[in-house]
Design an enzyme around this catalytic site. Structure first.
Site, PDB file in Angstrom:
ATOM      1  N   ASP A 186      -5.005  12.613 -14.219  1.00  0.00           N
ATOM      2  CA  ASP A 186      -4.810  11.357 -14.942  1.00  0.00           C
ATOM      3  C   ASP A 186      -5.747  11.312 -16.151  1.00  0.00           C
ATOM      4  O   ASP A 186      -6.907  11.731 -16.061  1.00  0.00           O
ATOM      5  CB  ASP A 186      -5.135  10.152 -14.049  1.00  0.00           C
ATOM      6  CG  ASP A 186      -4.140   9.958 -12.926  1.00  0.00           C
ATOM      7  OD1 ASP A 186      -3.093  10.626 -12.964  1.00  0.00           O
ATOM      8  OD2 ASP A 186      -4.422   9.151 -12.021  1.00  0.00           O
TER       9      ASP A 186
ATOM     10  N   GLU B  11      -7.095   8.734 -17.424  1.00  0.00           N
ATOM     11  CA  GLU B  11      -8.197   7.807 -17.171  1.00  0.00           C
ATOM     12  C   GLU B  11      -9.333   8.449 -16.377  1.00  0.00           C
ATOM     13  O   GLU B  11     -10.497   8.057 -16.508  1.00  0.00           O
ATOM     14  CB  GLU B  11      -7.693   6.580 -16.393  1.00  0.00           C
ATOM     15  CG  GLU B  11      -6.698   5.723 -17.146  1.00  0.00           C
ATOM     16  CD  GLU B  11      -5.253   6.096 -16.792  1.00  0.00           C
ATOM     17  OE1 GLU B  11      -5.020   7.264 -16.413  1.00  0.00           O
ATOM     18  OE2 GLU B  11      -4.383   5.228 -16.915  1.00  0.00           O
TER      19      GLU B  11
ATOM     20  N   THR C  67       3.140  23.967   0.357  1.00  0.00           N
ATOM     21  CA  THR C  67       1.750  23.985  -0.123  1.00  0.00           C
ATOM     22  C   THR C  67       1.645  23.916  -1.643  1.00  0.00           C
ATOM     23  O   THR C  67       0.547  23.761  -2.174  1.00  0.00           O
ATOM     24  CB  THR C  67       1.031  25.268   0.344  1.00  0.00           C
ATOM     25  OG1 THR C  67       1.638  26.413  -0.293  1.00  0.00           O
ATOM     26  CG2 THR C  67       1.107  25.420   1.849  1.00  0.00           C
TER      27      THR C  67
ATOM     28  N   PRO D 201       2.351  21.658  -3.981  1.00  0.00           N
ATOM     29  CA  PRO D 201       1.659  20.507  -4.592  1.00  0.00           C
ATOM     30  C   PRO D 201       0.137  20.614  -4.482  1.00  0.00           C
ATOM     31  O   PRO D 201      -0.584  20.256  -5.426  1.00  0.00           O
ATOM     32  CB  PRO D 201       2.196  19.316  -3.788  1.00  0.00           C
ATOM     33  CG  PRO D 201       3.541  19.760  -3.322  1.00  0.00           C
ATOM     34  CD  PRO D 201       3.378  21.218  -3.018  1.00  0.00           C
TER      35      PRO D 201
ATOM     36  N   LYS E 183      -2.852  30.524   3.796  1.00  0.00           N
ATOM     37  CA  LYS E 183      -2.180  30.535   2.487  1.00  0.00           C
ATOM     38  C   LYS E 183      -2.874  29.586   1.514  1.00  0.00           C
ATOM     39  O   LYS E 183      -3.141  29.939   0.359  1.00  0.00           O
ATOM     40  CB  LYS E 183      -0.719  30.137   2.665  1.00  0.00           C
ATOM     41  CG  LYS E 183       0.100  30.179   1.376  1.00  0.00           C
ATOM     42  CD  LYS E 183       1.558  29.828   1.645  1.00  0.00           C
ATOM     43  CE  LYS E 183       2.372  29.867   0.358  1.00  0.00           C
ATOM     44  NZ  LYS E 183       3.794  29.497   0.600  1.00  0.00           N
TER      45      LYS E 183
ATOM     46  N   GLY F 238      -7.053 -18.166  -1.999  1.00  0.00           N
ATOM     47  CA  GLY F 238      -6.211 -17.902  -3.164  1.00  0.00           C
ATOM     48  C   GLY F 238      -6.622 -18.798  -4.320  1.00  0.00           C
ATOM     49  O   GLY F 238      -7.565 -19.577  -4.216  1.00  0.00           O
TER      50      GLY F 238
ATOM     51  N   CYS G 239     -11.688 -20.730   2.404  1.00  0.00           N
ATOM     52  CA  CYS G 239     -11.812 -21.047   0.984  1.00  0.00           C
ATOM     53  C   CYS G 239     -10.746 -22.069   0.567  1.00  0.00           C
ATOM     54  O   CYS G 239     -10.841 -23.232   0.926  1.00  0.00           O
ATOM     55  CB  CYS G 239     -11.779 -19.778   0.151  1.00  0.00           C
ATOM     56  SG  CYS G 239     -12.464 -19.984  -1.513  1.00  0.00           S
TER      57      CYS G 239
ATOM     58  N   GLU H   8      -8.275 -28.367  -9.387  1.00  0.00           N
ATOM     59  CA  GLU H   8      -7.705 -27.082  -9.791  1.00  0.00           C
ATOM     60  C   GLU H   8      -6.205 -27.205 -10.029  1.00  0.00           C
ATOM     61  O   GLU H   8      -5.646 -26.500 -10.864  1.00  0.00           O
ATOM     62  CB  GLU H   8      -7.985 -26.027  -8.719  1.00  0.00           C
ATOM     63  CG  GLU H   8      -7.488 -24.634  -9.082  1.00  0.00           C
ATOM     64  CD  GLU H   8      -7.732 -23.606  -8.003  1.00  0.00           C
ATOM     65  OE1 GLU H   8      -7.404 -22.428  -8.253  1.00  0.00           O
ATOM     66  OE2 GLU H   8      -8.239 -23.956  -6.922  1.00  0.00           O
TER      67      GLU H   8
ATOM     68  N   ARG I 170     -14.715 -21.657  -7.452  1.00  0.00           N
ATOM     69  CA  ARG I 170     -15.200 -22.537  -8.520  1.00  0.00           C
ATOM     70  C   ARG I 170     -15.198 -24.007  -8.104  1.00  0.00           C
ATOM     71  O   ARG I 170     -15.861 -24.822  -8.720  1.00  0.00           O
ATOM     72  CB  ARG I 170     -14.300 -22.417  -9.768  1.00  0.00           C
ATOM     73  CG  ARG I 170     -14.304 -21.074 -10.450  1.00  0.00           C
ATOM     74  CD  ARG I 170     -13.473 -21.115 -11.729  1.00  0.00           C
ATOM     75  NE  ARG I 170     -13.205 -19.771 -12.187  1.00  0.00           N
ATOM     76  CZ  ARG I 170     -14.068 -19.033 -12.899  1.00  0.00           C
ATOM     77  NH1 ARG I 170     -15.239 -19.522 -13.216  1.00  0.00           N
ATOM     78  NH2 ARG I 170     -13.750 -17.815 -13.284  1.00  0.00           N
TER      79      ARG I 170
ATOM     80  N   HIS J  73     -16.140 -16.737   2.706  1.00  0.00           N
ATOM     81  CA  HIS J  73     -15.191 -15.699   3.129  1.00  0.00           C
ATOM     82  C   HIS J  73     -15.786 -14.884   4.281  1.00  0.00           C
ATOM     83  O   HIS J  73     -16.345 -13.799   4.068  1.00  0.00           O
ATOM     84  CB  HIS J  73     -14.866 -14.769   1.958  1.00  0.00           C
ATOM     85  CG  HIS J  73     -14.021 -15.393   0.904  1.00  0.00           C
ATOM     86  ND1 HIS J  73     -12.656 -15.238   0.839  1.00  0.00           N
ATOM     87  CD2 HIS J  73     -14.353 -16.211  -0.133  1.00  0.00           C
ATOM     88  CE1 HIS J  73     -12.181 -15.914  -0.191  1.00  0.00           C
ATOM     89  NE2 HIS J  73     -13.183 -16.520  -0.789  1.00  0.00           N
TER      90      HIS J  73
ATOM     91  N   GLU K 250     -14.356 -13.083   6.454  1.00  0.00           N
ATOM     92  CA  GLU K 250     -13.684 -11.793   6.671  1.00  0.00           C
ATOM     93  C   GLU K 250     -14.417 -10.637   6.006  1.00  0.00           C
ATOM     94  O   GLU K 250     -14.297  -9.477   6.434  1.00  0.00           O
ATOM     95  CB  GLU K 250     -12.231 -11.860   6.179  1.00  0.00           C
ATOM     96  CG  GLU K 250     -12.049 -11.899   4.667  1.00  0.00           C
ATOM     97  CD  GLU K 250     -12.133 -13.284   4.041  1.00  0.00           C
ATOM     98  OE1 GLU K 250     -11.696 -13.449   2.884  1.00  0.00           O
ATOM     99  OE2 GLU K 250     -12.648 -14.196   4.711  1.00  0.00           O
TER     100      GLU K 250
END
Length: 544
Positions: free
Chosen positions: A150, A152, A191, A193, A226, A357, A384, A408, A465, A510, A512
């Protein structure tokens, strides 16, 4: 230079092969042998961080204790290693160029022409070495995002090449992850790839030391020979990575393939001591042999891409194993929930989680689902925005403020139950400007939250926020919804709960993000336990 060893993990052929899981699994194996390990992610995109990215673009934005908005792979690193990460563990092209341009503007390069080599690559190397220079780690594992070849990724691959040259062959190695696809029409694994991927890496000046080959089928001895011959690696350094039932199987699969031994041998370490993986095996035993099952519905706006809620999904895995229970998660789009169908949508549900979200889309569906959970006694957990929606629902349907909402969603409100934080009002830039990272929370004794944590002082990670409007708190508490957790410095409401509900808890933070295999988050553990209890009570009622 410190004595830290560096392991670079690259990938080829295709994205999503599992570089993050392989990195985390290797880190776990080395950690289990007594080494101190950290893992960092080099991301080739030009965003400074994932904070402004749509979750559909890049999955969830993972937040660290120090307030860095990072790639979701850092979540895997923490869940596997049980160690916190930081800003230094996630580096993007955007951050690198931002730092270099800032230095150029400040005259730090003394009028030199600023170029990709050496200035950009030097900045990347500085980011790679930063963790090692703390002298806290025996190993720094660096996952290079994207695919070899790539555009980037080129500066990162070049920086890696330079780092390996500077550090020497026993201090820095490359593990290259590739695909060995099975062609059904031919009836065999191919093989080519992998050969082409290694060839591209060689063109960039990097010879891989170890190949990890993802495949749906076992690699035969002939196939390994191989690959070894054409890719110029020892045959015992061709590692098979077959698809696993769960990502948590991968450390044991890599141990079986002796990936950790190959790494230690290349770096001239003794590997006589076996890794201590008893806790990990115990977790897997409980995960794979549940004695109960619960149905949890997660209502969110990004449910079409479950990576948008990756940490929530994994927290349920950890909490399920802790309760010896299989957690069956149903992902429900908040836009599909209406007053007419909400009751039917939540039929057979043992627990409801309303996900975090941003923005107005889908918020009314979340509020409608919460109303059903509150009125019918279904265990509820809001995170949240989920906590904020629970506050809005309570204000509308219990306090009678029918226009209650968040600033919001609507600027002009008679009853702004959720308001923008004072220090956010004059902010114009979106990236990195929210309330981010770990903050303290004091918990009130005798509450559900205290029962969960077993202590009065905790610390959790934030990304928001907007906040609960304190002007309404007395009215809330007089009607049964209390603030059981508050920030000791700002007095911001961190946790709300209903006193007369079996489990109705909303948190502004949060949780989690801090759940790991060895330390499942107590909020998720107790929520799953409440869902189990609710299910058993329902079954008893139906049987009677």
């Amino acid at each position: 230079m410190t004595s830290t060893k560096y392991i670079f993990v690259t990938g080829g052929v295709t994205s999503s092969l599992g570089k993050g899981i392989i990195s985390a699994s290797l880190g776990k194996l080395l950690q289990a042998r007594g080494f101190s390990v950290t893992i960092q992610k080099l991301d080739p995109y030009i965003n400074v961080d994932p904070g402004t990215l749509n979750p559909y673009e890049h999955g969830e934005c993972y937040v660290t204790d120090d307030g860095a908005e990072t790639d979701l792979d850092l979540g895997h690193y923490e869940r596997f290693l049980n160690e916190p990460t930081s800003q230094a563990n996630n580096v993007t092209t955007g951050r690198i160029y931002y730092n270099v341009i800032k230095k150029e503007r400040e005259g730090e390069f003394l009028g030199k022409t600023v170029q990709v080599v050496p200035h950009i690559t030097d900045e990347i190397k500085e980011s790679i070495y930063r963790l090692g220079n703390t002298e806290k780690y025996d190993f720094v594992i660096t996952e290079v995002g994207g695919c070899v070849g790539d555009i980037e990724s080129l500066p990162f691959i070049e920086a890696m090449r330079q780092a390996r040259f500077e550090l020497g062959p026993t201090n820095a190695i490359n593990i290259h992850l590739t695909l060995v696809p099975y062609l059904a029409a031919a009836g065999e694994l191919k093989t080519k790839p992998t050969q082409h991927s290694v060839k591209q890496l060689l063109e960039a000046g990097v010879q891989p030391d170890i190949l990890v080959c993802r495949s749906e089928h076992k690699l035969s001895a002939d196939l390994r020979k191989k690959i070894a011959l054409f890719c110029n690696v020892p045959v015992n350094c061709v590692i098979e990575a077959q698809d696993a039932d769960t990502i948590y199987d991968v450390p044991l699969l890599m141990r079986k393939e002796k990936l950790d031994e190959r790494v230690l041998a290349r770096m001239k370490f003794s590997y006589k001591k076996e890794p201590g993986l008893e806790h990990w095996k115990n977790f897997l035993g409980k995960l794979k042999n549940p004695v109960n099952e619960v149905n949890i519905t997660v209502v969110g706006k990004y449910v079409e891409l479950q990576d948008a809620y990756k940490s929530i999904s994994e927290a349920f895995v950890h909490a399920g194993a802790e309760n010896e229970c299989k957690v069956k998660v149903k992902w429900l789009s908040s836009e599909s929930v209406t007053p007419d169908n909400a009751t039917k949508q939540l039929e057979g549900v043992d627990g409801l989680l309303v996900a975090p979200g941003f923005g107005e889309r889908g918020i009314e569906g979340k509020i409608e689902a919460i109303k059903i959970a509150r009125e019918s006694g279904i265990p509820f957990f809001g995170i949240c925005l989920g906590m904020q929606c629970a506050s809005i629902e309570f204000a509308r349907n219990v306090l009678g403020h029918k226009d209650a909402n968040s600033k919001e969603m609507a600027e002009k409100l008679k009853h702004p139950i959720i308001d923008i934080m004072e220090d956010q009002k004059n902010i114009t830039e979106m990236g990195g400007t929210m309330r981010l990272g770990a903050y303290d929370c004091n918990i009130q004794k005798g509450t559900k939250a205290y029962n969960v944590y077993g202590q009065t002082k905790i610390q959790e990670r934030h990304r928001h926020r907007y906040e609960f409007n304190d002007a309404y708190l007395k009215d809330f508490e007089d009607n049964g919804m209390i603030a059981s957790g508050r920030n000791p410095k700002t007095n911001l409401v961190e946790i709300i709960e209903l006193k007369d509900h079996r489990w109705f808890v909303g948190v502004q933070f949060h949780p989690e993000l801090k759940s790991t295999v060895l330390n499942p988050h107590p909020l998720f553990v107790k929520f799953v336990k409440a869902a189990l209890s609710y299910k058993k009570d329902n079954l008893s009622e139906n049987n009677n």
